[in-house]
Write a protein that holds these residues in place. Structure first.
Motif, PDB file in Angstrom:
ATOM      1  N   CYS A  83     -11.571 -15.667   3.863  1.00  0.00           N
ATOM      2  CA  CYS A  83     -11.069 -15.124   5.142  1.00  0.00           C
ATOM      3  C   CYS A  83     -10.967 -13.609   5.132  1.00  0.00           C
ATOM      4  CB  CYS A  83      -9.703 -15.723   5.470  1.00  0.00           C
ATOM      5  SG  CYS A  83      -9.722 -17.493   5.793  1.00  0.00           S
ATOM      6  N   PHE A  84     -11.023 -12.990   3.926  1.00  0.00           N
ATOM      7  CA  PHE A  84     -10.814 -11.544   3.863  1.00  0.00           C
ATOM      8  C   PHE A  84     -11.862 -10.779   4.657  1.00  0.00           C
ATOM      9  CE2 PHE A  84      -8.703  -7.967   1.927  1.00  0.00           C
ATOM     10  CZ  PHE A  84      -9.660  -6.963   1.969  1.00  0.00           C
TER      11      PHE A  84
ATOM     12  N   ASP B  37     -11.320 -12.995  11.960  1.00  0.00           N
ATOM     13  CA  ASP B  37     -10.248 -13.834  12.479  1.00  0.00           C
ATOM     14  C   ASP B  37      -8.965 -13.520  11.711  1.00  0.00           C
ATOM     15  OD1 ASP B  37      -9.992 -17.384  13.252  1.00  0.00           O
ATOM     16  OD2 ASP B  37      -8.533 -15.769  13.377  1.00  0.00           O
ATOM     17  N   ARG B  38      -8.127 -12.643  12.295  1.00  0.00           N
ATOM     18  CA  ARG B  38      -6.926 -12.195  11.597  1.00  0.00           C
ATOM     19  C   ARG B  38      -5.940 -13.339  11.383  1.00  0.00           C
ATOM     20  NH1 ARG B  38      -5.858  -6.671  15.120  1.00  0.00           N
ATOM     21  NH2 ARG B  38      -7.817  -5.646  14.611  1.00  0.00           N
ATOM     22  N   GLU B  39      -5.780 -14.188  12.395  1.00  0.00           N
ATOM     23  CA  GLU B  39      -4.817 -15.281  12.276  1.00  0.00           C
ATOM     24  C   GLU B  39      -5.187 -16.196  11.114  1.00  0.00           C
ATOM     25  OE1 GLU B  39      -3.582 -15.604  17.008  1.00  0.00           O
ATOM     26  OE2 GLU B  39      -4.354 -17.344  15.930  1.00  0.00           O
ATOM     27  N   ALA B  40      -6.484 -16.452  10.945  1.00  0.00           N
ATOM     28  CA  ALA B  40      -6.935 -17.312   9.851  1.00  0.00           C
ATOM     29  C   ALA B  40      -6.603 -16.684   8.498  1.00  0.00           C
ATOM     30  CB  ALA B  40      -8.433 -17.573   9.960  1.00  0.00           C
ATOM     31  N   PHE B  41      -6.814 -15.358   8.374  1.00  0.00           N
ATOM     32  CA  PHE B  41      -6.516 -14.685   7.108  1.00  0.00           C
ATOM     33  C   PHE B  41      -5.024 -14.710   6.823  1.00  0.00           C
ATOM     34  CE2 PHE B  41      -6.761 -11.928   3.565  1.00  0.00           C
ATOM     35  CZ  PHE B  41      -5.666 -11.092   3.666  1.00  0.00           C
TER      36      PHE B  41
ATOM     37  N   ASN C 179      -9.004  -3.208   8.452  1.00  0.00           N
ATOM     38  CA  ASN C 179      -9.177  -3.494   9.877  1.00  0.00           C
ATOM     39  C   ASN C 179      -8.493  -2.454  10.759  1.00  0.00           C
ATOM     40  OD1 ASN C 179     -10.507  -6.363  10.334  1.00  0.00           O
ATOM     41  ND2 ASN C 179      -9.258  -6.495   8.488  1.00  0.00           N
ATOM     42  N   ASP C 180      -8.232  -1.267  10.190  1.00  0.00           N
ATOM     43  CA  ASP C 180      -7.683  -0.125  10.936  1.00  0.00           C
ATOM     44  C   ASP C 180      -6.272  -0.371  11.467  1.00  0.00           C
ATOM     45  OD1 ASP C 180     -10.912   0.645  12.401  1.00  0.00           O
ATOM     46  OD2 ASP C 180     -10.022   1.275  10.523  1.00  0.00           O
ATOM     47  N   LEU C 181      -5.532  -1.305  10.853  1.00  0.00           N
ATOM     48  CA  LEU C 181      -4.145  -1.549  11.265  1.00  0.00           C
ATOM     49  C   LEU C 181      -3.232  -0.726  10.360  1.00  0.00           C
ATOM     50  CD1 LEU C 181      -4.465  -5.426  11.682  1.00  0.00           C
ATOM     51  CD2 LEU C 181      -4.573  -3.693  13.472  1.00  0.00           C
ATOM     52  N   TYR C 182      -3.349   0.605  10.476  1.00  0.00           N
ATOM     53  CA  TYR C 182      -2.685   1.501   9.541  1.00  0.00           C
ATOM     54  C   TYR C 182      -1.163   1.437   9.639  1.00  0.00           C
ATOM     55  CZ  TYR C 182      -7.297   3.467   8.760  1.00  0.00           C
ATOM     56  OH  TYR C 182      -8.597   3.637   8.438  1.00  0.00           O
ATOM     57  N   TYR C 183      -0.640   1.459  10.834  1.00  0.00           N
ATOM     58  CA  TYR C 183       0.813   1.436  10.997  1.00  0.00           C
ATOM     59  C   TYR C 183       1.379   0.133  10.458  1.00  0.00           C
ATOM     60  CZ  TYR C 183       5.352   1.593  13.370  1.00  0.00           C
ATOM     61  OH  TYR C 183       6.672   1.591  13.663  1.00  0.00           O
ATOM     62  N   GLN C 184       0.709  -0.961  10.744  1.00  0.00           N
ATOM     63  CA  GLN C 184       1.133  -2.268  10.245  1.00  0.00           C
ATOM     64  C   GLN C 184       1.054  -2.306   8.724  1.00  0.00           C
ATOM     65  OE1 GLN C 184      -0.180  -5.732  12.523  1.00  0.00           O
ATOM     66  NE2 GLN C 184      -0.907  -6.656  10.633  1.00  0.00           N
ATOM     67  N   ALA C 185       0.002  -1.723   8.145  1.00  0.00           N
ATOM     68  CA  ALA C 185      -0.153  -1.692   6.691  1.00  0.00           C
ATOM     69  C   ALA C 185       0.965  -0.889   6.036  1.00  0.00           C
ATOM     70  CB  ALA C 185      -1.511  -1.099   6.322  1.00  0.00           C
ATOM     71  N   LEU C 186       1.314   0.253   6.651  1.00  0.00           N
ATOM     72  CA  LEU C 186       2.369   1.095   6.089  1.00  0.00           C
ATOM     73  C   LEU C 186       3.719   0.375   6.125  1.00  0.00           C
ATOM     74  CD1 LEU C 186       2.845   3.855   4.866  1.00  0.00           C
ATOM     75  CD2 LEU C 186       3.325   4.746   7.138  1.00  0.00           C
TER      76      LEU C 186
END
Length: 591
Positions: free
Chosen positions: A42-43, A47-51, A85-92
């Motif tokens: 899934c990486f 499909d983000r929900e699946a991962f 996946n460019d979700l930088y704020y979420q990653a931080l």
């Protein structure tokens, strides 16, 4: 010449591989391996929900089993996925959450993972100073014996972000990684980083040495070979050997625009084309600016969504508090009144919405009917009256001047009369056939149809009248393959598509192909003709739809094909990825 940092894509792949190779010496657990394989699958999936679902299941399992290192690596993988996946704020935010968990559990052996991830975060945003700062902190927190693979990955990343910079930093860090490697996997990756440093510094001797050592590893231990830099190594080898055009062509396969332009500038420098090098650098600056703007917009959007969710939670809490106060203050009477008001209001709104939908449907139906009427009159006026006039005119010539005409002139007039008569006949046949298709159920005449025999019969019967057109038929289907459908109706679709291809192809070739894919029988007709503009693809199956208003026909042929295919449970589509002409694909369910 200003140097630029290495692309985030290569960094993330390296880091992910490094994280996955730091598995602890615990006994193998079949269920853990199964869940872990799902996470890896899934990486690379969009499909983000699946991962997230797969990773949460894996994390819950290893936490329950007490697999401490794998538990923290599950956080590692999720944060890397968000960055990728460019979700930088979420990653931080998740990195901070992971840091709090590590401190709460006093898991000092894994403190370096947080700084490691922060280094990745700022590295992908091309903030090299902060990236180095956190990577150095991570390096200080690692144990050379316990965290050897992590130290190698950190050194590789420090070299990575130095690849396009002046000075010896890239060599220094890549040499450190090479020095401490305990396996060929890490060694090949470290040599690859050093080779790229040598390439950007135009040092052919060092590059050739790294290339030879990597090739030796690849030959001696292919399972331990690190393939991540293979395309870059080939690009560098071509450039250093003077095969500049081949090296430039390889850059086209690099997905990151900034990375592609950076290497292109290096190749042009080696080639000695300063003008092309400067052009690549200018484009690189623009690409970097666009990328930074995209990152800023994405981050702002994530923050905005976070604020909106927070406000929604606060509003819900306030609404709950107000509701409780209302219950105690006004008791049952107010509740009944409010419930009645809400019920009547919803009922009224639902009624209004239903009425609006009916009005919209009636309006759309009227507009479509008016469009169809106009299109019908226009097409019939042109496509039937014009050939009728031609037939009338040519007939008069034959009748009044037959004795004065040469034999070849009479033959030409006769052919013209026959052609225009066929145009009228085909137009009327299309209208009649379409009317029958839309009013009759064609599923009553289903029968088993041999895929190959069906297509071969059509291929043998189809002979292009244009001598400049070549026709061929290919099949990847077994002779035993059969599909239950309406043979004659399906045959009319394929023949119509072949005639359509011949009509719009002046020269080149037409290919009929036959295959079975995903439980579908697919018959494609490919030509090298005029093709279909992207903006017209969605409209060509509509009634009386024609790309060229002056071409023969009423614009019903593709409508006819689409209607039949849908009644057969399938469809007719255009291959949007084919650009050398047009390719229509008929898809029929196997059963």
């Amino acid at each position: 010449m200003k140097r630029w940092t290495f692309t985030r894509v290569t960094l993330l792949l390296m880091l992910l591989l490094a994280c996955l190779t730091t598995a602890s010496a615990q006994e193998k657990d079949a269920e853990e391996e199964r869940l872990h394989d799902i996470v890896l699958t899934c990486f690379d999936n969009s499909d983000r929900e699946a991962f997230y679902k797969a990773n949460n299941e894996y994390r819950a399992y290893v936490e329950e089993k007490g697999y401490e290192e794998k538990y923290y690596n599950s956080w590692n993988n999720e944060i890397l996925y968000d960055i990728n996946n460019d979700l930088y704020y979420q990653a931080l935010k998740k990195t901070e959450e992971m840091e709090n968990i590590l401190k709460k559990n006093e898991a000092k052996d894994y403190y370096h993972l947080v700084n490691y991830l922060k280094g990745v975060f700022y590295g992908t945003r091309e903030n090299n100073d902060l990236c180095r700062e956190y990577l150095m902190k991570a390096l200080e927190q690692t144990d050379p014996e316990k965290n050897n693979a992590d130290q190698v990955a950190i050194y590789q990343m420090l070299a990575n972000i130095s690849i396009f910079e002046e000075g010896e930093e890239g060599y220094k860090w890549s040499d450190k990684a090479i020095a401490i490697c305990k396996d060929n996997y890490g060694l090949a990756g470290s040599l690859g980083v050093k080779a790229m440093v040598a390439f950007t510094h135009r040092d052919k001797d060092i590059f050739d040495d790294c290339y030879a050592r990597i090739d030796s590893i690849k030959r001696a231990a292919p399972d331990d070979y690190h393939p991540i830099y293979e395309v870059y190594m080939e690009m560098g080898r071509r450039a250093f050997n003077g095969e500049y055009e081949k090296a430039i062509a390889i850059t086209d396969s690099i997905l990151s625009e900034s990375e592609r332009l950076g290497f292109l500038a290096v190749i042009q420098h080696i080639k000695g084309d300063l003008k092309a090098e400067n052009e690549a650098l200018v484009r690189l600056i623009n690409a970097k600016e666009r990328r930074n703007n995209e990152i800023s917009v994405l981050t702002v959007n994530e923050i905005s969504r976070d604020i909106e969710l927070t406000n929604e939670r606060h509003q819900r809490r306030r609404a709950e508090l107000y509701t409780i106060i209302a219950i105690f203050a006004f008791l049952g009477v107010i509740i009944i009144l409010l419930s009645y008001f809400g019920w009547t209001r919803r009922k009224h709104l639902a009624l209004m919405k239903a009425q609006n939908r009916e009005l919209e449907q009636a309006r759309d139906h009227a507009e479509e009917s008016d469009r169809m009427k106009t299109a019908f009159i226009r097409n019939v006026s042109h496509q039937i009256r014009t050939p009728l006039n031609a037939v009338s005119g040519f007939s008069q010539i034959l009748a009044t001047q037959n004795d004065e005409l040469a034999e070849d002139e009479r033959q030409d007039l006769a052919q013209r009369i026959e052609h225009n008569t066929n145009v009228i006949t085909n137009s009327l046949n299309h209208m009649i056939a379409l009317s029958e298709v839309e009013s009759v159920h064609i599923s009553d005449a289903y029968e088993p149809v041999s895929c190959n025999a069906f297509c071969e019969e059509i291929a043998q019967a189809f002979k292009p009248q244009n001598e400049r057109l070549a026709f061929s038929y290919t099949s990847s289907v077994s002779d035993k393959a059969k599909v239950t459908t309406n043979k004659e109706m399906l045959k009319s679709i394929v023949q119509e598509l072949l005639f359509n291809a011949e009509k719009f192809t002046k020269e080149g070739k037409i290919i009929l192909a036959n295959s079975l894919e995903d439980n579908l029988w697919k018959i494609s007709v490919t030509d090298t003709g005029e093709g279909i503009a992207a903006e017209n693809i969605e409209n060509i199956f509509g009634k009386f739809s024609k790309v060229d208003d002056f071409s023969e026909g009423l614009g019903l042929g593709l409508t006819f094909c689409k209607s039949i295919a849908l009644q057969l449970g399938g469809d007719v589509t255009v291959d949007k990825d084919y650009h050398e002409g047009a390719r229509f694909i008929v898809s029929i369910p196997q059963g």
